[in-house]
Design a protein around this motif. Structure first.
Motif, PDB file in Angstrom:
ATOM      1  N   VAL A 234      44.045 -59.684 -27.977  1.00 42.56           N
ATOM      2  CA  VAL A 234      43.558 -58.647 -28.892  1.00 42.56           C
ATOM      3  C   VAL A 234      44.733 -57.958 -29.579  1.00 42.56           C
ATOM      4  O   VAL A 234      44.691 -57.675 -30.780  1.00 42.56           O
ATOM      5  N   VAL A 235      45.801 -57.703 -28.822  1.00 39.03           N
ATOM      6  CA  VAL A 235      46.983 -57.065 -29.411  1.00 39.03           C
ATOM      7  C   VAL A 235      47.637 -57.993 -30.430  1.00 39.03           C
ATOM      8  O   VAL A 235      48.047 -57.560 -31.509  1.00 39.03           O
ATOM      9  N   SER A 236      47.710 -59.272 -30.092  1.00 37.82           N
ATOM     10  CA  SER A 236      48.255 -60.241 -31.035  1.00 37.82           C
ATOM     11  C   SER A 236      47.404 -60.292 -32.308  1.00 37.82           C
ATOM     12  O   SER A 236      47.925 -60.322 -33.429  1.00 37.82           O
ATOM     13  N   ARG A 237      46.098 -60.273 -32.122  1.00 35.42           N
ATOM     14  CA  ARG A 237      45.186 -60.282 -33.272  1.00 35.42           C
ATOM     15  C   ARG A 237      45.311 -59.004 -34.097  1.00 35.42           C
ATOM     16  O   ARG A 237      45.266 -59.048 -35.333  1.00 35.42           O
ATOM     17  N   LEU A 238      45.484 -57.875 -33.416  1.00 35.67           N
ATOM     18  CA  LEU A 238      45.678 -56.607 -34.120  1.00 35.67           C
ATOM     19  C   LEU A 238      46.840 -56.699 -35.086  1.00 35.67           C
ATOM     20  O   LEU A 238      46.748 -56.292 -36.249  1.00 35.67           O
ATOM     21  N   TYR A 239      47.951 -57.256 -34.623  1.00 36.58           N
ATOM     22  CA  TYR A 239      49.123 -57.376 -35.485  1.00 36.58           C
ATOM     23  C   TYR A 239      48.914 -58.429 -36.573  1.00 36.58           C
ATOM     24  O   TYR A 239      49.313 -58.226 -37.725  1.00 36.58           O
ATOM     25  N   ALA A 240      48.302 -59.542 -36.200  1.00 35.56           N
ATOM     26  CA  ALA A 240      48.141 -60.642 -37.157  1.00 35.56           C
ATOM     27  C   ALA A 240      47.188 -60.287 -38.288  1.00 35.56           C
ATOM     28  O   ALA A 240      47.453 -60.584 -39.459  1.00 35.56           O
ATOM     29  N   GLU A 241      46.060 -59.664 -37.947  1.00 39.60           N
ATOM     30  CA  GLU A 241      45.002 -59.437 -38.936  1.00 39.60           C
ATOM     31  C   GLU A 241      45.077 -58.079 -39.620  1.00 39.60           C
ATOM     32  O   GLU A 241      44.534 -57.921 -40.722  1.00 39.60           O
ATOM     33  N   TRP A 242      45.744 -57.110 -38.979  1.00 47.53           N
ATOM     34  CA  TRP A 242      45.691 -55.759 -39.540  1.00 47.53           C
ATOM     35  C   TRP A 242      47.044 -55.085 -39.674  1.00 47.53           C
ATOM     36  O   TRP A 242      47.386 -54.623 -40.765  1.00 47.53           O
ATOM     37  N   VAL A 243      47.827 -55.005 -38.609  1.00 50.51           N
ATOM     38  CA  VAL A 243      49.070 -54.242 -38.692  1.00 50.51           C
ATOM     39  C   VAL A 243      50.026 -54.844 -39.720  1.00 50.51           C
ATOM     40  O   VAL A 243      50.484 -54.149 -40.637  1.00 50.51           O
ATOM     41  N   MET A 244      50.329 -56.114 -39.602  1.00 50.98           N
ATOM     42  CA  MET A 244      51.289 -56.712 -40.538  1.00 50.98           C
ATOM     43  C   MET A 244      50.726 -56.822 -41.956  1.00 50.98           C
ATOM     44  O   MET A 244      51.444 -56.508 -42.918  1.00 50.98           O
ATOM     45  N   PRO A 245      49.470 -57.236 -42.154  1.00 51.01           N
ATOM     46  CA  PRO A 245      48.944 -57.243 -43.523  1.00 51.01           C
ATOM     47  C   PRO A 245      48.904 -55.859 -44.165  1.00 51.01           C
ATOM     48  O   PRO A 245      49.255 -55.707 -45.342  1.00 51.01           O
ATOM     49  N   LEU A 246      48.499 -54.832 -43.406  1.00 52.37           N
ATOM     50  CA  LEU A 246      48.459 -53.488 -43.977  1.00 52.37           C
ATOM     51  C   LEU A 246      49.863 -52.960 -44.248  1.00 52.37           C
ATOM     52  O   LEU A 246      50.082 -52.225 -45.216  1.00 52.37           O
ATOM     53  N   THR A 247      50.818 -53.334 -43.403  1.00 49.54           N
ATOM     54  CA  THR A 247      52.204 -52.948 -43.653  1.00 49.54           C
ATOM     55  C   THR A 247      52.687 -53.525 -44.977  1.00 49.54           C
ATOM     56  O   THR A 247      53.366 -52.847 -45.764  1.00 49.54           O
ATOM     57  N   LYS A 248      52.315 -54.756 -45.246  1.00 50.93           N
ATOM     58  CA  LYS A 248      52.729 -55.372 -46.515  1.00 50.93           C
ATOM     59  C   LYS A 248      52.016 -54.737 -47.706  1.00 50.93           C
ATOM     60  O   LYS A 248      52.588 -54.660 -48.800  1.00 50.93           O
ATOM     61  N   VAL A 249      50.805 -54.269 -47.500  1.00 50.66           N
ATOM     62  CA  VAL A 249      50.120 -53.518 -48.561  1.00 50.66           C
ATOM     63  C   VAL A 249      50.927 -52.269 -48.901  1.00 50.66           C
ATOM     64  O   VAL A 249      51.151 -51.946 -50.079  1.00 50.66           O
ATOM     65  N   VAL A 250      51.367 -51.541 -47.870  1.00 45.78           N
ATOM     66  CA  VAL A 250      52.193 -50.356 -48.083  1.00 45.78           C
ATOM     67  C   VAL A 250      53.494 -50.725 -48.798  1.00 45.78           C
ATOM     68  O   VAL A 250      53.916 -50.042 -49.749  1.00 45.78           O
ATOM     69  N   GLN A 251      54.124 -51.807 -48.386  1.00 46.13           N
ATOM     70  CA  GLN A 251      55.372 -52.235 -49.004  1.00 46.13           C
ATOM     71  C   GLN A 251      55.182 -52.559 -50.480  1.00 46.13           C
ATOM     72  O   GLN A 251      56.003 -52.163 -51.331  1.00 46.13           O
ATOM     73  N   VAL A 252      54.123 -53.281 -50.783  1.00 47.27           N
ATOM     74  CA  VAL A 252      53.864 -53.642 -52.177  1.00 47.27           C
ATOM     75  C   VAL A 252      53.606 -52.390 -53.011  1.00 47.27           C
ATOM     76  O   VAL A 252      54.156 -52.244 -54.118  1.00 47.27           O
ATOM     77  N   GLU A 253      52.760 -51.480 -52.500  1.00 46.37           N
ATOM     78  CA  GLU A 253      52.471 -50.252 -53.240  1.00 46.37           C
ATOM     79  C   GLU A 253      53.741 -49.444 -53.484  1.00 46.37           C
ATOM     80  O   GLU A 253      53.926 -48.843 -54.549  1.00 46.37           O
TER      81      GLU A 253
END
Length: 260
Positions: A234-253
């Motif tokens: 679940v922790v691995s999935r949290l990072y794969a599906e949400w933490v890292m993708p949302l971090t990249k959203v912040v970076q792009v913005e």
């Protein structure tokens, strides 16, 4: 926490290595927060708008706890730190604490980037059911407080992408400027994505969840082998599906505004 800000002598001293150290420490914070929340069952009344009624307030218990806690922390100066992002920004009183001169690292446009609404929806709509057990033990206030700790840890980690984006831009401005000038989100996302690093992160957080979440006993015969307080997958999935993708959203913005 202000880890990178206070650990660096100057804004120019911040590097990807120093930021990576901070991100790795934040993994620990997130995993321990999830473990603490997993002590309680789902406790759905904490999220039911009809459960508790507070004078002058309409919402769930967890929304009330988040708003009131953030208001207190705002008075103490928490949100003057550029690493901190409130979930109820429109309800915050001004800081009453003496100001601290945080090192100026980010472009001023960073202050306008807050994706906590997406983090809130992800946590309550998708993540929570994956690591809590169904049930109701009546500990609604403690449950809401644990939820807030999880939310704050996730928000801090995801919005830390602003600092990562800034350092990456400073190290390779010519690589990023064409995509920024053309406002090409896809090109920026491609530049920011390093799949080999993301795979390492997923494996590392899963291993940490396994180690941190073990039942410790002095009797090897009664050890609950293989049982973890939070499922590492679940922790691995949290990072794969949400933490890292949302971090990249912040970076792009952030990068889209970097040349403003």
């Amino acid at each position: 926490m202000a880890m990178a800000l206070n650990d660096s002598v100057s804004a120019n001293a911040m590097t990807l290595d120093s930021l990576r150290d901070s991100l790795i420490r934040q993994e620990d914070t997130i995993i321990f927060a999830l473990i603490e929340r997993a002590r309680f069952p789902t406790n759905s009344p904490a999220y039911d708008h009809s459960y508790a009624k507070f004078p002058g307030y309409s919402g769930s218990l967890v929304q009330f706890v988040v708003r009131e806690t953030e208001a207190l922390l705002a008075k103490a100066g928490k949100f003057t730190n550029p690493e901190e992002h409130p979930f109820s920004p429109n309800d915050l009183p001004p800081s009453e604490a003496p100001p601290y001169n945080f090192t100026k690292v980010l472009h001023p446009a960073a202050a306008s980037i807050n994706i906590n609404k997406s983090i809130w929806n992800m946590y309550f709509d998708k993540l929570l059911a994956l690591f809590t057990t169904p049930g109701d033990d009546g500990n609604y206030a403690s449950t809401a407080a644990s939820d807030l700790v999880c939310l704050q840890a996730l928000s801090r980690r995801i919005h830390y992408g602003k600092f990562v984006a800034e350092v990456k831009f400073r190290e390779s401005p010519r690589e990023y400027e064409p995509a920024i000038r053309s406002q090409d989100r896809d090109a920026l996302m491609k530049l920011l994505t390093v799949e080999s690093v993301e795979e390492l992160v997923k494996k590392r957080v899963a291993k940490k969840a396994m180690v941190f979440g073990q039942e410790v006993t002095l009797d090897d015969n009664n050890a609950k082998k293989g049982k973890c307080k939070v499922d590492p997958s679940v922790v691995s999935r949290l990072y794969a599906e949400w933490v890292m993708p949302l971090t990249k959203v912040v970076q792009v913005e952030y990068l889209l505004r970097r040349l403003d």
